[in-house]
Design a protein around this motif. Structure first.
Motif, short mmCIF file in Angstrom:
data_model
loop_
_atom_site.label_atom_id
_atom_site.label_comp_id
_atom_site.label_asym_id
_atom_site.label_seq_id
_atom_site.Cartn_x
_atom_site.Cartn_y
_atom_site.Cartn_z
N LEU A 262 0.42 -1.06 -0.27
CA LEU A 262 0.16 -0.04 -0.20
C LEU A 262 0.28 1.20 -0.11
N GLN A 263 1.53 1.05 0.99
CA GLN A 263 3.06 2.83 1.17
C GLN A 263 3.50 2.43 -0.45
N ASN A 264 3.67 1.62 -1.19
CA ASN A 264 4.57 2.00 -2.48
C ASN A 264 3.06 1.99 -3.31
N ALA A 265 1.89 1.94 -2.72
CA ALA A 265 1.48 2.59 -4.08
C ALA A 265 0.93 3.64 -4.54
N HIS A 266 0.85 4.25 -2.63
CA HIS A 266 0.87 5.77 -2.35
C HIS A 266 2.06 6.70 -2.92
N ARG A 267 3.45 5.77 -2.99
CA ARG A 267 4.12 6.73 -3.23
C ARG A 267 4.15 6.95 -4.91
N GLY A 268 4.05 5.41 -5.49
CA GLY A 268 3.03 6.14 -7.10
C GLY A 268 2.52 6.52 -7.60
N MET A 269 1.31 7.22 -6.83
CA MET A 269 0.84 7.78 -6.86
C MET A 269 1.22 9.41 -6.94
N ASP A 270 1.64 9.46 -5.78
CA ASP A 270 2.62 10.68 -5.15
C ASP A 270 3.29 10.88 -6.29
N ASP A 271 4.30 10.04 -6.77
CA ASP A 271 5.18 10.69 -7.90
C ASP A 271 3.94 10.37 -9.18
N ILE B 163 1.22 12.12 -9.19
CA ILE B 163 0.45 13.36 -9.12
C ILE B 163 1.80 14.46 -9.35
N GLY B 164 2.70 14.35 -8.71
CA GLY B 164 3.54 15.17 -9.49
C GLY B 164 4.38 15.63 -10.64
N SER B 165 4.25 14.17 -11.60
CA SER B 165 4.64 14.60 -12.84
C SER B 165 3.96 15.13 -13.79
N GLY B 166 2.40 15.17 -13.25
CA GLY B 166 1.07 16.05 -14.07
C GLY B 166 1.19 17.04 -13.25
N THR B 167 1.57 17.47 -12.20
CA THR B 167 1.56 18.85 -11.72
C THR B 167 2.84 19.30 -12.78
N ASN B 168 4.12 18.65 -12.70
CA ASN B 168 4.91 19.04 -13.56
C ASN B 168 4.76 19.21 -14.64
N ILE B 169 3.50 18.88 -15.40
CA ILE B 169 3.23 18.96 -16.72
C ILE B 169 2.09 20.04 -17.11
N LEU B 170 1.08 20.32 -15.78
CA LEU B 170 0.31 21.12 -15.96
C LEU B 170 1.24 21.96 -15.96
N GLN B 171 1.80 22.77 -14.79
CA GLN B 171 2.64 23.74 -14.53
C GLN B 171 3.05 23.99 -16.22
N GLY B 172 3.92 23.19 -16.95
CA GLY B 172 4.71 23.46 -18.37
C GLY B 172 4.02 24.41 -19.36
N LEU B 173 2.17 23.73 -18.82
CA LEU B 173 1.37 24.11 -19.90
C LEU B 173 1.33 25.03 -19.97
N ARG B 174 0.76 25.63 -18.12
CA ARG B 174 0.58 27.07 -17.94
C ARG B 174 1.74 28.30 -18.40
N ASP B 175 2.54 27.91 -18.02
CA ASP B 175 3.62 28.44 -18.67
C ASP B 175 3.72 29.00 -20.32
N GLN B 176 3.71 27.48 -20.55
CA GLN B 176 3.36 28.28 -22.18
C GLN B 176 2.22 29.15 -22.76
N ARG B 177 1.28 28.49 -21.76
CA ARG B 177 -0.25 29.20 -22.76
C ARG B 177 -0.25 31.03 -22.15
N VAL B 178 0.67 31.28 -21.03
CA VAL B 178 1.58 32.61 -20.55
C VAL B 178 2.06 32.55 -21.75
N THR B 179 3.10 32.30 -22.24
CA THR B 179 3.98 32.69 -22.80
C THR B 179 2.94 33.05 -24.59
N LEU B 180 2.20 31.86 -24.95
CA LEU B 180 1.69 32.07 -26.10
C LEU B 180 0.73 33.28 -26.21
N LYS B 181 -0.12 33.37 -24.90
CA LYS B 181 -0.77 34.53 -24.10
C LYS B 181 0.11 36.03 -24.92
N GLY B 182 0.91 35.87 -24.56
CA GLY B 182 1.92 37.32 -24.70
C GLY B 182 2.45 37.18 -25.81
#
Length: 181
Positions: free
Chosen positions: A99-108, A110-129
């Motif tokens: 269960l702890q391994n599954a929890h760590r895997g989900m955290d990883d 979610i972290g990679s998803g957050t990084n991807i979303l942040q990259g998309l937000r940055d690209q959106r800001v750049t494209l808007k500018g």
């Protein structure tokens, strides 16, 4: 060893990107936005490589752990039960660890998803500018064309006023000379 070398190279890429970001701010204004856009894209790509390396390391860790558990299970010797009643704590611990391994895997994940979303937000800001600057340039060019047409029209009209004034002045000078002599 290979993973450490890859991580070192990724760290080197990030340090080079920081230097590139500083250098891109020193570019001429007309090239600065393009340079910053390229540096942001490289940063996004480097973050993607970092996430891929982390995912690979996590999968390797899980695989090694499974192999270790498999070896322990195969090396384990089973004996007949005593007359005592025993509680299967080992199975509960293994379940908790899974269960702890599954929890760590989900955290990883979610972290990679957050990084991807942040990259998309940055690209959106750049494209808007970029979009805003393109619209500003288009509006400026439209205004410039209108102003140039008005200037040409005014210059054309001024030329006729000047020629008319010269003809009128010459006519007045001719009449003055004719009547006064």
């Amino acid at each position: 060893v290979v993973e450490n070398e890859i991580q070192a190279r990724i760290d080197n890429i990030f340090s080079n990107l920081e230097r590139l970001e500083i250098l891109s701010s020193k570019e001429p204004p007309n090239k600065r936005q393009n340079a910053k856009l390229r540096v942001d894209q490289l940063k996004y790509d480097a973050q993607h490589l970092q996430t891929a390396l982390r995912n690979f390391q996590h999968r390797r860790y899980v695989r090694e752990q499974q192999e270790r558990q498999r070896e322990e299970l195969l090396a384990r010797t089973f004996t007949a039960n005593d007359s005592d009643t025993t509680i299967p704590i080992d199975e509960t611990l293994q379940f908790n660890e899974s269960l702890q391994n599954a929890h760590r895997g989900m955290d990883d994940l979610i972290g990679s998803g957050t990084n991807i979303l942040q990259g998309l937000r940055d690209q959106r800001v750049t494209l808007k500018g970029t979009h805003k600057k393109i619209l500003d340039v288009a509006n400026m060019l439209g205004l410039s064309n209108t102003v140039m047409r008005l200037i040409e029209k005014r210059a054309f009209q001024d030329k006729y006023f000047m020629i008319g004034g010269m003809v009128l002045t010459c006519l007045v000078m001719f009449l003055v000379v004719q009547y006064l002599t």
